[in-house]
Every structure is written in C-alpha cells, then in structure tokens.
Design an enzyme around this catalytic site. Structure first.
Site, mmCIF file in Angstrom:
data_model
loop_
_atom_site.group_PDB
_atom_site.id
_atom_site.type_symbol
_atom_site.label_atom_id
_atom_site.label_comp_id
_atom_site.label_asym_id
_atom_site.label_seq_id
_atom_site.Cartn_x
_atom_site.Cartn_y
_atom_site.Cartn_z
ATOM 1 N N GLY A 9 -15.275 -20.832 8.761
ATOM 2 C CA GLY A 9 -15.611 -22.139 8.232
ATOM 3 C C GLY A 9 -15.212 -23.169 9.266
ATOM 4 O O GLY A 9 -14.046 -23.206 9.695
ATOM 5 N N ASP A 26 -22.229 -25.990 10.994
ATOM 6 C CA ASP A 26 -21.262 -25.723 12.051
ATOM 7 C C ASP A 26 -21.425 -26.679 13.228
ATOM 8 O O ASP A 26 -20.476 -26.926 13.958
ATOM 9 C CB ASP A 26 -21.404 -24.281 12.528
ATOM 10 C CG ASP A 26 -20.833 -23.307 11.518
ATOM 11 O OD1 ASP A 26 -19.658 -22.967 11.639
ATOM 12 O OD2 ASP A 26 -21.566 -22.917 10.591
#
Length: 349
Positions: A52, A240
């Site tokens: 993450g 991301d």
C-alpha cells in the site's frame, strides 16, 4: 447511530524498532513483527510484508529514522552522507509507488538546517511520526469526500487493498466504506481477489469484514458478469502514482475495471492523497512498472500450478488513462474534468 471502529494499524514506531503488521500472513494469522535494522525494513517492503503506497512511505520514513539512530559520527557532513546512502537503499525497494520517494525526500529535507547530530536524529523521528499522523487525517478527509459520491445501499466494486492496513488509518479507496459503518450508511462492496498475490481476498475482504462492512468476494474474471448481474453502481480504486495529466498507476487489473466501467456507463473513481501525485512526469507513459518474481504466477501457497519452464509476464501495476477516470478523490477535494489544471492547482495552493 454512530459505530466506533477499531481498525488494525499497519506500522508503529517504537524507540528501538518498528512494529509492523505482517500482511503476508493475513487473513489466517494476525502477527506483528519487529524491524530492528534498515535491512529488515527494505526486506519487509520488497517481500510485501508491508504494502500500500502510503504504508510503504511511512515504513520507509521510520526505517530511515531508525537507521539514523545507529550512526556513530560527530560530523554532520558524514551523518548526511550516511543518510543519503540509506535513503537510496530504501528507495531501491520498489520502483512504482511514488509515496516511497516522497517520504524519503521529505525526511532528508527535514534536517536541512539542523546544527547537531542529536538534533538531526530527533528531527527525523518527529518527521516520520508527523508523516503518519498527517496520513490518518488525510485518509479521513478522502473517505469523507468519497462517501459524498455514494448513496445508501449503493453497490461498489474495488480491487487490491487501499484500506487501513495500506495507510495510517481508514485507507483511501476503502475509507468511505469504513466511514459508512461509523455513520450507519449501508453500502455493499464487491472485492476482486486481485491475482496473483490476492490482496483483495486476503486483505480487503478481511479488513472490511472486521469493520462490519457488507463485503462479497469475487475472482478477477467475474468482474464484468458481477457488474451486470449485481447492478454495480460504481468502481473505486486507490493509486500508487498519478501523473500530471491524471493518468493513474494502480494494481494490475485496475485498467480492465476502468474499461468495464466505461462499457457499463458507471463511474470509475480513484482515491489518493497528495503524496501519490507525481507532477514531475507528464503522463502514465513515464511511470515505471514493476515486474515481480514469476513464481507469484506459477505457484500458489508454495504449490506449483504451472508447467516447468513456462514463460511468465508478471507486471505488478497497470496504468489507467485519465479519460477513463470519472473523478480523482483527494483530501483537498474532488477533481473532475481537466485533470492537468486540477492537479496543478493542488500543488499551487
């Protein structure tokens, strides 16, 4: 009615080490490990014990602070040289998520004007903690903004894990679902399993279940059928890296969901903090895409499921072009339309 949430935290700073939720063991085992060296931190990022984008950035920041505590020098110049070396080492752990580089750069910049070694070490710890505290606040705001786009009983699809364990707390794409539980606004979530590492089934399904969210797990190749038969209202994903024009890199499979959203005429949302934007690159064409170990595809839980010697293509991310994105949800508001202008405004304010 308000429900009080108690979500797991992915990373915590201790004075002599970092405590990390080992996401590789979920959902079968909830175990926290201690990272005591910079090599431990690098390994945790590479092996997906932490994943993450925001959580990677926080862990790297704590890792740099941890490494600095162990420097034995009386020279500020030598201290800065060691710090730069360790920064570069941590930056080599994963190439796509920009939060990693953002957090490390912020850490180094935080000690630009310090005058002593002790001050530098203390400042680095405080800066890493500040990054974590800010991320929790940011995630709450993202969730609040995202929740405004959904109605009671909406059915929403997501992929990968952009939740509490991928951030400081609440998450990005999962934040509205956690807040919906706090505010008693029922939503139904359909989570794609997210091959090949199964972040959707192992992490998202587990996390939302812990939160009491109505979540249903599907395999990735069920997405189109599920959208049609379950009348999915929207798709929301994390990110991301987001380029200056709004092109977005996220977990492999995201691009396919964006195409499906267009085909079914439903909104496709991206939820991300400011630290995920990379205004230094013009478009998604410039985003480096990490390719990972072929065994993630050829093996499942250590068991080989493909022929010996088979060629494997295993990109960890794909890029969704901005024209497929209905809105980008940030802590500073919801961007729509001309993303180039909207993103530029974010960084000018």
């Amino acid at each position: 009615m308000t429900n009080t949430l108690s979500l797991p935290r992915s990373v915590e700073w201790e004075e002599t080490h970092i405590t990390l939720l080992d996401q590789q063991l979920l959902p079968g085992k909830v175990e926290y490990i201690e990272l005591k060296t910079i090599k431990d931190v690098w390994d945790a990022i590479v092996t997906l014990k932490v994943r993450g984008a925001p959580a990677i950035g926080m862990t790297a920041a704590f890792g740099l602070a941890l490494a600095a505590q162990q420097y034995e020098t009386d020279s500020i110049d030598e201290f800065n040289e060691l710090l730069q070396k360790d920064k570069d080492y941590l930056a080599s752990s994963r190439p796509t998520a920009v939060n990693l580089f953002w957090a490390l750069e912020r850490m180094v910049n935080s000690i630009t004007n310090v005058t002593s070694i002790n001050e530098a070490k203390t400042t680095l710890v405080h800066e890493a903690i500040r990054i974590q505290v800010e991320d929790e606040e940011v995630c709450y705001k993202i969730g609040d903004n995202a929740l405004s786009l959904f109605k009671k009983d909406d059915r929403v699809m997501t992929i990968c894990n952009a939740g509490s364990i991928a951030t400081a707390y609440y998450g990005t794409a999962l934040a509205p679902f956690h807040l919906s539980r706090e505010r008693d606004i029922p939503l139904q979530v359909y989570a794609c399993e997210t091959r090949p590492v199964l972040q959707g089934s192992r992490l998202t399904a587990w996390e939302l279940q812990q939160s009491g969210v109505d979540v249903t797990l599907i395999t990735d190749n069920m997405a189109a059928h599920t959208i049609k038969t379950k009348q999915i209202n929207a798709i929301i994903v994390g990110a991301d890296r987001i380029a200056a024009n709004g092109d977005t890199a996220n977990k492999i499979g995201t691009y396919g969901l964006a195409l499906l959203a267009k085909a079914f005429h439903i909104p496709f949302y991206v939820a991300a903090p400011l630290s995920t934007f990379d205004p230094t690159i013009a478009s998604g064409e410039e985003i480096p895409i990490e390719e990972r170990n072929p065994e993630e595809v050829t093996h499942l839980h250590g068991q080989q499921i493909a022929p010996d010697g088979i060629a494997v293509f295993n990109p960890a991310f794909d890029v969704t072009p901005n024209e497929l994105i209905t809105a980008i949800i940030t802590d500073r508001g919801i961007l729509k339309g001309n993303y180039q202008e909207g993103i530029q405004t974010l960084f000018n304010n």
